[in-house]
Design an enzyme around this catalytic site. Structure first.
Site, PDB file in Angstrom:
ATOM      1  N   ARG A  87     -36.041  12.639 -11.651  1.00  0.00           N
ATOM      2  CA  ARG A  87     -35.562  13.589 -12.664  1.00  0.00           C
ATOM      3  C   ARG A  87     -36.145  13.181 -14.007  1.00  0.00           C
ATOM      4  O   ARG A  87     -35.847  12.103 -14.510  1.00  0.00           O
ATOM      5  CB  ARG A  87     -34.034  13.585 -12.710  1.00  0.00           C
ATOM      6  CG  ARG A  87     -33.484  14.474 -13.803  1.00  0.00           C
ATOM      7  CD  ARG A  87     -31.958  14.571 -13.791  1.00  0.00           C
ATOM      8  NE  ARG A  87     -31.536  15.364 -14.928  1.00  0.00           N
ATOM      9  CZ  ARG A  87     -30.705  14.954 -15.872  1.00  0.00           C
ATOM     10  NH1 ARG A  87     -30.139  13.765 -15.816  1.00  0.00           N
ATOM     11  NH2 ARG A  87     -30.411  15.740 -16.903  1.00  0.00           N
ATOM     12  N   HIS A 131     -33.458  17.755 -22.930  1.00  0.00           N
ATOM     13  CA  HIS A 131     -32.649  16.533 -22.976  1.00  0.00           C
ATOM     14  C   HIS A 131     -32.705  16.015 -24.420  1.00  0.00           C
ATOM     15  O   HIS A 131     -33.215  14.928 -24.688  1.00  0.00           O
ATOM     16  CB  HIS A 131     -33.165  15.522 -21.953  1.00  0.00           C
ATOM     17  CG  HIS A 131     -32.189  14.432 -21.593  1.00  0.00           C
ATOM     18  ND1 HIS A 131     -31.887  14.088 -20.290  1.00  0.00           N
ATOM     19  CD2 HIS A 131     -31.448  13.597 -22.364  1.00  0.00           C
ATOM     20  CE1 HIS A 131     -31.015  13.080 -20.278  1.00  0.00           C
ATOM     21  NE2 HIS A 131     -30.738  12.755 -21.529  1.00  0.00           N
ATOM     22  N   GLU A 176     -26.232  17.779 -20.558  1.00  0.00           N
ATOM     23  CA  GLU A 176     -25.025  17.450 -21.327  1.00  0.00           C
ATOM     24  C   GLU A 176     -24.873  18.269 -22.615  1.00  0.00           C
ATOM     25  O   GLU A 176     -24.888  17.707 -23.722  1.00  0.00           O
ATOM     26  CB  GLU A 176     -25.011  15.948 -21.652  1.00  0.00           C
ATOM     27  CG  GLU A 176     -25.053  15.051 -20.424  1.00  0.00           C
ATOM     28  CD  GLU A 176     -24.797  13.573 -20.740  1.00  0.00           C
ATOM     29  OE1 GLU A 176     -24.746  13.211 -21.925  1.00  0.00           O
ATOM     30  OE2 GLU A 176     -24.638  12.787 -19.783  1.00  0.00           O
ATOM     31  N   ASN A 302     -23.184  14.480 -14.558  1.00  0.00           N
ATOM     32  CA  ASN A 302     -23.404  13.109 -15.033  1.00  0.00           C
ATOM     33  C   ASN A 302     -22.049  12.454 -15.212  1.00  0.00           C
ATOM     34  O   ASN A 302     -21.141  13.049 -15.811  1.00  0.00           O
ATOM     35  CB  ASN A 302     -24.096  13.089 -16.406  1.00  0.00           C
ATOM     36  CG  ASN A 302     -25.536  13.559 -16.334  1.00  0.00           C
ATOM     37  OD1 ASN A 302     -26.068  13.829 -15.250  1.00  0.00           O
ATOM     38  ND2 ASN A 302     -26.175  13.643 -17.484  1.00  0.00           N
ATOM     39  N   TYR A 304     -20.112   8.513 -15.991  1.00  0.00           N
ATOM     40  CA  TYR A 304     -20.199   7.070 -16.261  1.00  0.00           C
ATOM     41  C   TYR A 304     -18.835   6.381 -16.238  1.00  0.00           C
ATOM     42  O   TYR A 304     -18.698   5.296 -15.696  1.00  0.00           O
ATOM     43  CB  TYR A 304     -20.877   6.830 -17.624  1.00  0.00           C
ATOM     44  CG  TYR A 304     -22.336   7.189 -17.577  1.00  0.00           C
ATOM     45  CD1 TYR A 304     -23.279   6.264 -17.185  1.00  0.00           C
ATOM     46  CD2 TYR A 304     -22.768   8.486 -17.865  1.00  0.00           C
ATOM     47  CE1 TYR A 304     -24.629   6.584 -17.092  1.00  0.00           C
ATOM     48  CE2 TYR A 304     -24.115   8.834 -17.775  1.00  0.00           C
ATOM     49  CZ  TYR A 304     -25.034   7.875 -17.390  1.00  0.00           C
ATOM     50  OH  TYR A 304     -26.354   8.209 -17.284  1.00  0.00           O
ATOM     51  N   GLU A 372     -26.849  11.897 -13.028  1.00  0.00           N
ATOM     52  CA  GLU A 372     -26.896  10.590 -13.700  1.00  0.00           C
ATOM     53  C   GLU A 372     -25.636   9.806 -13.358  1.00  0.00           C
ATOM     54  O   GLU A 372     -24.527  10.349 -13.381  1.00  0.00           O
ATOM     55  CB  GLU A 372     -26.915  10.709 -15.234  1.00  0.00           C
ATOM     56  CG  GLU A 372     -28.222  11.155 -15.819  1.00  0.00           C
ATOM     57  CD  GLU A 372     -28.163  11.264 -17.334  1.00  0.00           C
ATOM     58  OE1 GLU A 372     -27.376  10.527 -17.980  1.00  0.00           O
ATOM     59  OE2 GLU A 372     -28.895  12.103 -17.875  1.00  0.00           O
TER      60      GLU A 372
HETATM   61  S1  NCW Z   1     -25.533   8.329 -24.577  1.00  0.00           S
HETATM   62  C1  NCW Z   1     -25.155   9.176 -23.247  1.00  0.00           C
HETATM   63  N1  NCW Z   1     -25.865   8.992 -22.111  1.00  0.00           N
HETATM   64  C2  NCW Z   1     -26.719   7.920 -21.864  1.00  0.00           C
HETATM   65  C3  NCW Z   1     -28.134   8.391 -22.147  1.00  0.00           C
HETATM   66  O1  NCW Z   1     -29.073   7.403 -21.917  1.00  0.00           O
HETATM   67  C4  NCW Z   1     -28.522   9.624 -21.361  1.00  0.00           C
HETATM   68  O2  NCW Z   1     -29.657  10.209 -21.907  1.00  0.00           O
HETATM   69  C5  NCW Z   1     -27.386  10.621 -21.381  1.00  0.00           C
HETATM   70  O3  NCW Z   1     -27.643  11.685 -20.508  1.00  0.00           O
HETATM   71  C6  NCW Z   1     -26.461   7.694 -20.450  1.00  0.00           C
HETATM   72  O4  NCW Z   1     -26.131   9.044 -20.012  1.00  0.00           O
HETATM   73  C7  NCW Z   1     -26.060   9.921 -21.096  1.00  0.00           C
HETATM   74  N2  NCW Z   1     -24.194  10.016 -23.271  1.00  0.00           N
HETATM   75  C8  NCW Z   1     -23.539  10.312 -24.452  1.00  0.00           C
HETATM   76  C9  NCW Z   1     -22.226   9.699 -24.529  1.00  0.00           C
HETATM   77  C10 NCW Z   1     -21.793   9.868 -25.922  1.00  0.00           C
HETATM   78  C11 NCW Z   1     -20.486   9.250 -26.113  1.00  0.00           C
HETATM   79  C12 NCW Z   1     -20.132   9.290 -27.555  1.00  0.00           C
HETATM   80  C13 NCW Z   1     -18.935  10.105 -27.773  1.00  0.00           C
HETATM   81  C14 NCW Z   1     -18.679  10.189 -29.240  1.00  0.00           C
HETATM   82  C15 NCW Z   1     -17.624  11.159 -29.559  1.00  0.00           C
END
Ligand code: NCW
Length: 467
Positions: A87, A131, A176, A302, A304, A372
């Protein structure tokens, strides 16, 4: 949901269904570098990362993993993992330097080289159109807060579909969108760094319209399946009183994307809340939900970490592990759960809960891909030249077992993409946070398969997880 059993699961391993798609994921700005190579225009992440104070350590993606030049090595690593799909995302300003009109042929050439290399290696390209690296020229015209972006994105999707649609195996319109709207326009920690709830809620709606237009544009030029990737939250209330708040938080992150795409409306729970519901804020016009609800071939998820919530104690004092999030609510880091370098909780069971409680009731028989999942740890190379990332291995095993559990529950999960192939530019965290199955020495660009990469390769080869 009917429980299904895998005939081939045994006492010592969990077998995945035949044809289960194993993959690894990256994103253009996080790995490519080549920030102004061969006609690429600037993106909002070029601007943001070069603005002092925005990214940890002043890091930027000018070089990143240099995949613009080293994509051949990346493909060799994917072969070593044995994955069926990669991806990757397209940099919109590499293809359309100002986001509208003029196409940069050299930008198309780059992705043609990568896609051809993948196909030659027997690896299916799964391509994300967006992205997070918006052409700066479009931001100057209002970015996602300007409704016209739905048409601009439709045009970009048509260009991508025509150029690559014959070789791409699946399309993902947006990665996202909640992060784009919420972290980019409300919280401001990501590009474009705006803190304005009214613009965030507008962005939410325009992202969905843009997604719908992209689906139609891709259908016109490519036979490949089309989906969207959402980062869905699992909110865990720690007391019965916190349950209502947890439901609101899920509506603000999950419902505002799942409901319009699959049910043709914004969540009722947010009716009247103009700072979170695009409907309440007056952004919905006649015909919008027909565009947004364009039928999909799969949903990308996605995931985490879960999020624990509670009510603030009557004395107004947060307890240990609590962060105040509103007049009477707190966010909680419960004792006893591991925490990654990103400060994200490790609780594998929550991905099964997400799939069974939140996703499947909305998507039914629609295929789901985990687009993800992964974790960041303080990796280092030992004196004998290895990265012994045991925490990442535990995270991976735990989450794969939980995904297997969701499949046994009847959720049609068709594949899993590890985040990430490589350590890379982790947005506001710069290079300090490593998510890769492959360690990258950013001074030399040397790549080194971590132990987690070896473990993943053996899981992929077996299509099974040893218990
Ligand atoms: S930062 C984030 N991620 C990481 C990134 O490497 C990837 O590109 C994204 O698709 C791993 O997976 C996603 N996600 C954003 C989380 C933000 C959390 C902050 C919330 C603040 C209100």
């Amino acid at each position: 949901m009917p429980r299904r059993y895998f005939p081939m699961s045994t006492d010592d391993q969990l077998r995945f269904p035949d044809g289960f798609l194993w993959g690894a994921a990256t994103a253009a700005y996080q790995i490519e570098g080549g920030a102004d190579a061969e006609g690429k225009g600037p993106s909002i992440w070029d601007t943001f990362s070069h603005t002092p104070g925005k990214v940890f350590h002043g890091d930027n993606g000018d070089v990143a993993c240099d995949s613009f030049h080293r994509y051949g090595e990346d493909i060799a690593l994917l072969k070593r993992l044995g994955v069926g799909s990669y991806r990757l995302s397209l940099s919109w300003p590499r293809i359309q330097p100002t986001g509208r009109g003029e196409v940069n042929a050299k930008g198309l050439d780059y992705y043609n080289r990568v896609i051809d290399g993948l196909v030659e290696a027997g690896i299916e390209p799964s391509v994300t159109l967006y992205h997070w690296d918006l052409p700066q020229a479009l931001q100057d015209a209002g970015g996602w807060a300007n409704r016209d972006i739905a048409d601009w994105f439709g045009e970009f999707a048509a260009i991508a579909g025509e150029a690559f649609g014959d070789r791409v195996s699946r399309w993902i319109t947006l990665n996202e969108p909640w992060v784009v709207a919420h972290v980019g326009y409300r919280d401001g920690r990501h590009a474009p760094g705006i803190q304005d709830p009214a613009l965030a809620v507008a962005a939410n709606h325009h992202l969905l319209l843009a997604h719908g237009n992209a689906v139609s544009a891709l259908r016109a030029s490519s036979a490949a399946p089309v989906g969207i990737t959402l980062n869905l939250t699992v909110e865990r209330p720690v007391t019965p009183e916190a349950a209502a708040h947890a439901a609101v938080l899920e509506a603000r992150q999950n419902g505002v994307y799942l409901d319009p795409i699959f049910h043709g409306r914004y969540p009722e729970l947010l009716d009247g809340d103009a700072s979170f519901s695009p409907a309440a804020a007056g952004h919905v016009r006649d015909g919008d939900f027909e565009i947004i609800g364009a039928p999909l071939d799969f949903l990308g998820v996605n995931f985490y970490a879960p999020h624990y919530v509670g009510m603030l104690h009557a004395d107004g004092e947060p307890r240990r592990g609590e962060t105040v999030t509103g007049p009477d609510t707190v966010s909680i880091q419960p004792d006893g759960l591991p925490i990654t370098a990103m400060n994200w909780l490790v609780e594998p069971g929550s991905i099964r809960e997400l799939l069974t409680r939140i996703v499947a009731p909305v998507t039914g028989a629609l295929p789901v891909y985990i687009t993800e999942n992964g974790s960041s740890w303080h990796d280092y190379v030992t004196q004998d030249g290895q990265v012994n990332d045991l925490e990442r291995i535990a995270y991976l095993r735990g989450h794969l077992a939980a995904v297997h559990g969701a499949i046994a529950d009847g959720v049609p999960v068709k594949g899993y993409f590890a985040w990430s192939l490589l350590d890379n530019f982790e947005w506001a965290e710069g290079y300090a946070k490593r998510f890769g199955l492959v360690y990258v020495d950013f001074a030399t660009q040397e790549r080194l398969l971590k132990r987690s990469g070896e473990v993943y390769a053996s899981i992929v080869a077996a299509n099974a997880l040893p218990k």
